[in-house]
Each structure stands twice: as structure tokens, then as C-alpha cells.
Design a protein around this motif. Structure first.
Motif: not given
Length: 200
Positions: A174-200
Motif C-alpha cells: 500500500g506504500q505509494r512511491l514513484e518509479a522509472r519503469i522499463a520493459p524486460s524479459s521478466k515483464g515490466l521492471t522498476a529500475i529506480e524508485l523514490r518516495d512519492s514526496g521526493d519529486s522535483d
């Protein structure tokens, strides 16, 4: 000679390694040697020295009086060796100098090949977008976040290494985050994460 000592050490015969009074070993003059390698898990390693021919077995038991159970590669150790039937072994450590030790590189939990793949994925990842933690298991080393339902609601794979490099604490459902997502052999993969309050 080294192979024989190594086989003995790996065989777990610690009692023989820790105390050789009964074998009347031939004690030698103190030497100074460099740690060739030391495996803290197995509890032993080897020294090399210009003062003597052959590698010197170094068991963790002789490090204990110095408050250590292991030594880093490249450290300089002064010790008293003994020559046993199975080879040379450090009977007593006189001093430990770690100033010349090789820097210890942090170990990644991702194999080198997969790290290279992740670099390629990072290049293809999109901008940060909102996600919600579905579940994450530190023991297994992975989990999933999901996109909001209004944009598809897809599950996105998250590796432990991504959480670690993002400097995030334990992920909770249930924790809300922000992620950079890319397609991979496993499906969608989060490459970077940050707290949703860290947005510029």
C-alpha cells in the motif's frame, strides 16, 4: 603443499589447526607477510612472504587475540610460522597492519550479466510515475509494485538491488512511491524508485 593445507582447512579439522602442541611443530623465526586471500566464511586464508618459500596458512583462531575473525586482502601480518607435515601455518600473529589492504568493494546481489542488462534497461526506462507497493519480501529479494488502475494497473517487478540503491527503507503493501519503469524479459521492471514526496 598449499593444496594439502587447504584440503585440511576445508575439511573442518579446526581442532588440529587451533592446537598443534601434540605434533611438536618446528617453530620458525617471525616473518612479515601479505594476506593473499582470506575467506571469512570458511575461516582461513593464506599469507605470502618474501621471508619464506611457500604460502602460509592463516586460520581465524590465531586472529582472535587481536579481536578479529578475518583480515582483508593485502593486509600485512607479522607472525610466527611453524612447519608441519601438511605445510606452513601461522602459529601466532604478532601484529596486523591493514593500512595497505585493498579496498573492499561492496558486493552486488545481481550477477554481472544482469547488471549490464539493467544498465540497458535504465536507458529505456520512462520518467518517474506513481506506483503502489503490492508486496515485497526481503528474504526472497524481490517484490512487486503496481501502476494505478486508471493507467492499466500492471504489476511491476522490483529487485532488492533497486530498493537498496534507491536508499528506501522496508517496503510496505500500500506504500505509494514513484518509479522509472522499463520493459524486460521478466515483464515490466522498476529500475529506480523514490518516495512519492521526493519529486522535483
Amino acid at each position: 603443499m598449499v593444496r594439502t593445507a587447504l584440503q585440511l582447512a576445508e575439511g573442518g579439522n579446526h581442532s588440529a589447526m587451533e592446537s598443534d602442541e601434540g605434533s611438536d611443530p618446528s617453530e620458525m623465526e617471525p616473518i612479515s607477510g601479505r594476506v593473499k586471500w582470506f575467506d571469512a566464511t570458511r575461516g582461513f586464508g593464506f599469507l605470502v612472504s618474501d621471508d619464506i618459500d611457500g604460502d602460509v596458512l592463516l586460520h581465524f583462531s590465531v586472529l582472535r587475540e587481536h579481536g578479529r575473525r578475518s583480515v582483508p586482502e593485502g593486509a600485512i601480518i607479522e607472525c610466527i610460522p611453524v612447519r608441519l607435515d601438511r605445510g606452513l601455518q601461522a602459529k601466532k600473529v604478532l601484529s596486523i597492519d591493514t593500512s595497505s589492504a585493498l579496498p573492499q568493494q561492496p558486493r552486488s546481489s545481481i550477477p554481472a550479466g544482469e547488471r549490464a542488462d539493467r544498465k540497458a534497461l535504465a536507458d529505456s526506462a520512462g520518467v518517474f510515475e506513481p506506483v503502489e507497493v503490492k508486496w515485497f519480501n526481503r528474504v526472497r529479494g524481490y517484490g512487486f509494485v503496481k501502476r494505478p488502475d486508471e493507467v492499466g494497473g500492471e504489476d511491476v517487478f522490483v529487485h532488492m538491488e533497486t530498493v537498496r540503491t534507491s536508499h528506501l527503507p522496508e517496503l510496505q503493501p500500500g506504500q505509494r512511491l514513484e518509479a522509472r519503469i522499463a520493459p524486460s524479459s521478466k515483464g515490466l521492471t522498476a529500475i529506480e524508485l523514490r518516495d512519492s514526496g521526493d519529486s522535483d
